[in-house]
Design an enzyme around this catalytic site. Structure first.
Site, PDB file in Angstrom:
ATOM      1  N   SER A  50     -46.744 -26.018   8.015  1.00  6.80           N
ATOM      2  CA  SER A  50     -45.105 -25.526   8.392  1.00  6.80           C
ATOM      3  C   SER A  50     -44.609 -26.248   7.710  1.00  6.80           C
ATOM      4  O   SER A  50     -43.436 -26.162   8.503  1.00  6.80           O
ATOM      5  CB  SER A  50     -45.270 -25.075   9.553  1.00  6.80           C
ATOM      6  OG  SER A  50     -46.260 -24.017  10.109  1.00  6.80           O
ATOM      7  N   LYS A  53     -41.197 -24.809   6.509  1.00  6.91           N
ATOM      8  CA  LYS A  53     -40.537 -24.109   7.043  1.00  6.91           C
ATOM      9  C   LYS A  53     -39.062 -24.810   7.141  1.00  6.91           C
ATOM     10  O   LYS A  53     -38.031 -24.607   7.862  1.00  6.91           O
ATOM     11  CB  LYS A  53     -40.625 -23.847   9.107  1.00  6.91           C
ATOM     12  CG  LYS A  53     -41.678 -23.075   9.064  1.00  6.91           C
ATOM     13  CD  LYS A  53     -41.961 -22.858  10.514  1.00  6.91           C
ATOM     14  CE  LYS A  53     -43.033 -21.096  11.001  1.00  6.91           C
ATOM     15  NZ  LYS A  53     -44.960 -22.128   9.703  1.00  6.91           N
ATOM     16  N   SER A 234     -42.513 -22.847  16.019  1.00  9.24           N
ATOM     17  CA  SER A 234     -43.509 -22.311  14.497  1.00  9.24           C
ATOM     18  C   SER A 234     -43.588 -21.652  14.041  1.00  9.24           C
ATOM     19  O   SER A 234     -44.651 -20.673  14.156  1.00  9.24           O
ATOM     20  CB  SER A 234     -44.468 -23.523  14.253  1.00  9.24           C
ATOM     21  OG  SER A 234     -45.349 -23.237  13.009  1.00  9.24           O
TER      22      SER A 234
END
Length: 398
Positions: A50, A53, A234
């Site tokens: 993640s 991102k 997240s």
């Protein structure tokens, strides 16, 4: 600046605590002068999980601006009402719906239904069609597990979804609907009926004609708030939605391929190196994604330097060690408590992958940008503790 030798020694000592067999790549850069304090395989592409991102956030803010909002609308042609999805993944049923704490109240389908009902002719039954054509393509990216939906990691990407597609909205870890648009449509029918509108027949799926008359519209919170939410908790749905919004901005297909291409192009325009970036989604859920530590650090430096105010929400959205988001329960142990409150970082976790990328202030008040990417057989908790220890060793410098 602490000497490179001292910094490298502190990081090496902390890295030695990682479970045996872990491959670690990383970079630590002084934000003031751009001096590299420590680097190990920083140009080697690794699975980012993640932390990807961060790239999505930078691309969306640069392309769309912090004031951008998703818009959900209704239209009418004859006796057919069209519910047109605009890609807002934060849409909830009503103001009583469970929401992510600490962020603006999201748009509610109940408000859109009430506005739509007031615009319709009283006593005239209508049919409902849903329009999800703003997005296209498959619902699983290369490298995605088919269990992501049933395990609650993400909703199959859809331009229309409600309550994150969760089967049990009060449980943020709930399994997701395989047909989020259908779930939203059922709720909209119920809401229209509660507002006195007779809805007949089954829900159809078709694009709203250009000749349809607008009835009502509803906007999401601004992109600045959406980016902060995406990074702090997240949010995978938000990451995929933002990637598709960038794709539409560039005139690309709003699918995985279009979103990835648009994100990479925006990063290149920001001067971020992208030659080592391979993405199959914009959330980092794909095990086949690859980003190197140097690229992650470059994004963080662009966001934290102040040179581009559009990127400031990235810094605001980074979880704070020991306090917020995905770092709320970390940095509590003896080896990492010095990082509590002074490390702000995006986490990344997949099976066999742990990552951490963010900012840390040392005892002398110096700011460093860092990225740590680990892959291997270590259990998640042990690797996370090791990464926390490494960044806490930076906080202890000075």
């Amino acid at each position: 600046m602490p000497g490179a030798a001292a910094g490298s020694a502190a990081i090496a000592a902390a890295a030695a605590a990682l479970p045996k067999g872990e491959q670690l790549a990383g970079s630590v850069v002084d934000m003031t002068g751009g001096t590299t304090l420590w680097s190990h395989d920083a140009g080697t592409p690794m699975a980012p999980a993640s932390t990807a991102k961060l790239l999505t956030a930078a691309a969306a803010l640069q392309a769309l601006g912090p004031d951008f909002r998703f818009t959900t609308v209704t239209k009418q042609l004859g006796t057919t009402v069209y519910l047109v999805g605009g890609g807002d993944p934060t849409l909830v049923r009503s103001t009583k719906s469970p929401v992510v704490p600490g962020y603006p109240q999201p748009a509610t389908l109940a408000e859109l239904a009430a506005s739509t009902a007031s615009a319709l002719t009283p006593g005239v039954p209508v049919e409902l069609s849903i329009d999800t054509t703003a997005w296209s393509g498959p619902t699983l990216a290369k490298g995605w597990s088919s269990s992501y939906v049933t395990e609650g990691d993400v909703t199959p990407p859809s331009a229309l979804e409600l309550d994150g597609g969760r089967l049990h909205p009060a449980n943020f870890d709930s399994a997701r609907a395989t047909d989020p648009a259908g779930q939203a449509a059922s709720a909209f029918v119920s809401l229209l009926r509660a507002d006195g509108i007779a809805v007949r027949g089954g829900v159809k799926r078709q694009a709203a004609p250009d000749t349809a008359t607008p009835l009502a519209s509803l906007e999401s919170p601004p992109l600045s708030a959406l980016v902060q939410r995406m990074l702090t908790v997240s949010d995978n749905d938000l990451a995929e939605a933002l990637g598709r919004a960038v794709a539409r901005h560039e005139g690309r297909a709003a699918d995985f391929t279009g979103a990835v291409g648009a994100v990479v192009r925006q990063l290149a325009g920001l001067g971020i190196p992208t030659s080592s970036v391979t993405l199959h989604d914009t959330s980092g859920l794909s095990h086949d994604d690859r980003i190197d530590a140097a690229t992650l650090v470059a994004v963080l430096r662009a966001a934290a330097s102040g040179a581009n105010p559009r990127l400031a929400p990235i810094v605001d959205g980074l979880p704070v060690a020991g306090f917020t988001g995905t770092l709320a329960k970390r940095y509590r142990g003896h080896d990492s408590k010095l990082g509590g409150g002074v490390v702000r970082a995006k986490t990344g976790t997949l099976v066999g992958v742990d990552a951490l990328a963010g900012l840390v202030v040392d005892r002398a008040g110096r700011l460093f940008a860092f990225a740590l990417l680990a892959s291997g057989p270590g259990t998640g908790n042990a690797v996370e503790a090791g990464l926390d220890h490494i960044t806490s060793s930076l906080a202890a410098l000075g």
